[in-house]
Design an enzyme around this catalytic site. Structure first.
Site, mmCIF file in Angstrom:
data_model
loop_
_atom_site.group_PDB
_atom_site.id
_atom_site.type_symbol
_atom_site.label_atom_id
_atom_site.label_comp_id
_atom_site.label_asym_id
_atom_site.label_seq_id
_atom_site.Cartn_x
_atom_site.Cartn_y
_atom_site.Cartn_z
ATOM 1 N N LEU A 77 0.790 -1.231 0.000
ATOM 2 C CA LEU A 77 0.000 0.000 0.000
ATOM 3 C C LEU A 77 0.819 1.277 0.000
ATOM 4 O O LEU A 77 0.457 2.263 0.659
ATOM 5 C CB LEU A 77 -0.996 -0.004 1.171
ATOM 6 C CG LEU A 77 -1.970 -1.190 1.151
ATOM 7 C CD1 LEU A 77 -2.927 -1.094 2.311
ATOM 8 C CD2 LEU A 77 -2.720 -1.247 -0.171
ATOM 9 N N CYS A 134 -6.142 -6.166 1.313
ATOM 10 C CA CYS A 134 -4.718 -6.197 0.973
ATOM 11 C C CYS A 134 -4.021 -7.297 1.756
ATOM 12 O O CYS A 134 -4.044 -7.300 2.982
ATOM 13 C CB CYS A 134 -4.041 -4.862 1.257
ATOM 14 S SG CYS A 134 -2.282 -4.934 0.872
ATOM 15 N N ASN A 196 -8.939 -9.672 -4.560
ATOM 16 C CA ASN A 196 -7.567 -9.196 -4.380
ATOM 17 C C ASN A 196 -6.648 -10.434 -4.447
ATOM 18 O O ASN A 196 -7.120 -11.539 -4.697
ATOM 19 C CB ASN A 196 -7.460 -8.461 -3.032
ATOM 20 C CG ASN A 196 -6.396 -7.380 -3.056
ATOM 21 O OD1 ASN A 196 -5.311 -7.574 -3.609
ATOM 22 N ND2 ASN A 196 -6.680 -6.241 -2.464
HETATM 23 C C1 LIG Z 1 1.614 -4.241 -8.274
HETATM 24 C C2 LIG Z 1 0.239 -4.392 -7.677
HETATM 25 C C3 LIG Z 1 -0.257 -3.386 -6.841
HETATM 26 C C4 LIG Z 1 -1.534 -3.496 -6.294
HETATM 27 N N1 LIG Z 1 -2.023 -2.492 -5.488
HETATM 28 C C5 LIG Z 1 -3.295 -2.571 -5.008
HETATM 29 C C6 LIG Z 1 -3.874 -1.500 -4.247
HETATM 30 O O1 LIG Z 1 -3.257 -0.451 -4.028
HETATM 31 N N2 LIG Z 1 -5.130 -1.670 -3.772
HETATM 32 C C7 LIG Z 1 -5.876 -2.812 -4.022
HETATM 33 O O2 LIG Z 1 -7.026 -2.918 -3.566
HETATM 34 N N3 LIG Z 1 -5.359 -3.812 -4.770
HETATM 35 C C8 LIG Z 1 -4.106 -3.720 -5.260
HETATM 36 N N4 LIG Z 1 -3.603 -4.743 -6.039
HETATM 37 C C9 LIG Z 1 -4.482 -5.894 -6.381
HETATM 38 C C10 LIG Z 1 -5.107 -5.700 -7.766
HETATM 39 O O3 LIG Z 1 -5.884 -4.522 -7.820
HETATM 40 C C11 LIG Z 1 -5.995 -6.918 -8.147
HETATM 41 O O4 LIG Z 1 -7.039 -7.067 -7.206
HETATM 42 C C12 LIG Z 1 -5.180 -8.208 -8.187
HETATM 43 O O5 LIG Z 1 -3.916 -7.979 -8.751
HETATM 44 C C13 LIG Z 1 -5.911 -9.311 -8.965
HETATM 45 O O6 LIG Z 1 -6.109 -8.925 -10.306
HETATM 46 P P1 LIG Z 1 -5.099 -9.389 -11.502
HETATM 47 O O7 LIG Z 1 -5.007 -10.888 -11.415
HETATM 48 O O8 LIG Z 1 -5.738 -8.900 -12.765
HETATM 49 O O9 LIG Z 1 -3.795 -8.751 -11.232
HETATM 50 C C14 LIG Z 1 -2.327 -4.653 -6.588
HETATM 51 C C15 LIG Z 1 -1.812 -5.664 -7.423
HETATM 52 C C16 LIG Z 1 -0.548 -5.544 -7.968
HETATM 53 C C17 LIG Z 1 -0.031 -6.642 -8.889
#
Ligand SMILES: Cc1cc2nc3c(=O)[nH]c(=O)nc-3n(C[C@H](O)[C@H](O)[C@H](O)COP(=O)(O)O)c2cc1C
Length: 309
Positions: A77, A134, A196
């Site tokens: 975060l 998170c 997440n």
């Molecule tokens: C580099 C990175 C940073 C992320 N930062 C946040 C964040 O600040 N807040 C949040 O709710 N999720 C965060 N996530 C989670 C993503 O928003 C998402 O829920 C998760 O990666 C699953 O989706 P995906 O498989 O398409 O990546 C982050 C994910 C990654 C890879």
């Protein structure tokens, strides 16, 4: 059918989205970072990095690891905090007609409630995605999202402090995700987003230390989590009557359409933005083409259209 005839618009709470495609929090910075690749006006909404009351530095080093089919990461975060966000990041996003959703974080309920109130007064914020999921912080984050009572309390406190569209973001690191979805609906959420990252680990066998250093664990994201995310979205869609936003492993229109058919009203793309920065725009185009090819007038005809027999 001409391409103009296809209606891609969907509604999430008070938000009217031009199409159902949204970049996921933390993988699209504050929007400007993607200016060379994506016209923000072409997106359904923008979700910016997790934002709390104060700036956060995030996790220790060794934050990001590529794994087969995805990533294992712990950003923890990192973010500029709400005041800097409003002053320095929001003016850029205000130029576009696309709704801005802020992903909010907090160490405790009070911080969540205060951030919600501050953002409600800021011109140009349309919605709040509440990160109670998170996997990479000791306080706040998933700590709330794995306890139904804490989930209720935090969503209710935010609801009481804002008229913006409130979207709690659920963690998959629970036994029965439907309990948490129901609790969010009861607390006054307008929609729910999921999932997440799943808590994961990787060890360097030479040093016998975690590949994520002192952080030890991280969130598994990317294509490898898609079947789990899709199953959970499907379960939640059949539990609540508010809209659901599907997230997890989406790499393009075909994946996105799976979530829509399962019942998601919109989708978010996370990790894949880091591999193909134009993936959001390509996904919008692909969904549109799918509808045109089948003579379907509106994306809403696809949502929840899964055949069970
Ligand atoms: C580099 C990175 C940073 C992320 N930062 C946040 C964040 O600040 N807040 C949040 O709710 N999720 C965060 N996530 C989670 C993503 O928003 C998402 O829920 C998760 O990666 C699953 O989706 P995906 O498989 O398409 O990546 C982050 C994910 C990654 C890879």
């Amino acid at each position: 059918m001409s391409s103009q005839a296809v209606d891609l618009s969907v509604s999430i709470g008070k938000l009217k989205l031009k199409n159902p495609v949204i970049p996921a929090a933390g993988t699209f910075g504050y929007g400007e970072e993607f200016a060379n690749f994506v016209d923000i006006n072409e997106l359904g909404a923008v979700i910016v990095k997790g934002t709390g009351l104060y700036p956060r530095l995030g996790s220790f080093e060794h934050r990001f690891l590529e794994i087969p089919g995805g990533s294992l990461c712990t950003i923890g975060l990192q973010g500029v905090g709400v005041e800097v966000f409003i002053k320095e990041k929001l003016p850029y996003l205000r130029r576009f007609s696309t709704p801005v959703i802020v992903n909010i974080v907090g160490d405790d309920i009070d911080e969540f409630a205060q951030v919600a109130e501050i953002l409600s007064r800021a011109e140009g914020v349309a919605g709040l995605e509440v990160n109670i999921s998170c996997p990479n912080v000791e306080k706040g984050g998933m700590h709330f999202g794995v306890d139904p009572e804490a989930t209720f309390e935090v969503v209710r406190a935010i609801r009481n402090n804002t008229d913006l569209t409130v979207i709690p973001k659920l963690t998959p690191n629970v036994t029965d995700i439907t309990i948490f979805a129901k609790v969010c609906e009861e607390a006054g959420a307008d929609a729910i987003s999921l999932i997440n990252g799943l808590v994961g680990m990787a060890i360097d066998i030479n040093t016998r230390r975690s590949k994520l250093g002192k952080n030890l664990t991280g969130g598994v994201t990317g294509p490898c989590i898609k079947p789990i995310a899709l199953r959970m979205v499907w379960q939640v869609v059949h539990t609540v009557s508010i809209p659901v936003i599907g997230i997890g492993g989406i790499t393009g229109a075909e994946d996105a359409l799976e979530f829509l058919v399962a019942g998601a009203t919109a989708i978010e793309i996370g990790t894949y933005n880091l591999i193909e920065p134009k993936v959001t725009i390509k996904t919008v185009q692909g969904i549109k083409q799918y509808l045109i090819d089948r003579g379907i007038n509106s994306v809403n005809e696809i949502i929840g259209s899964m055949v069970l027999s």
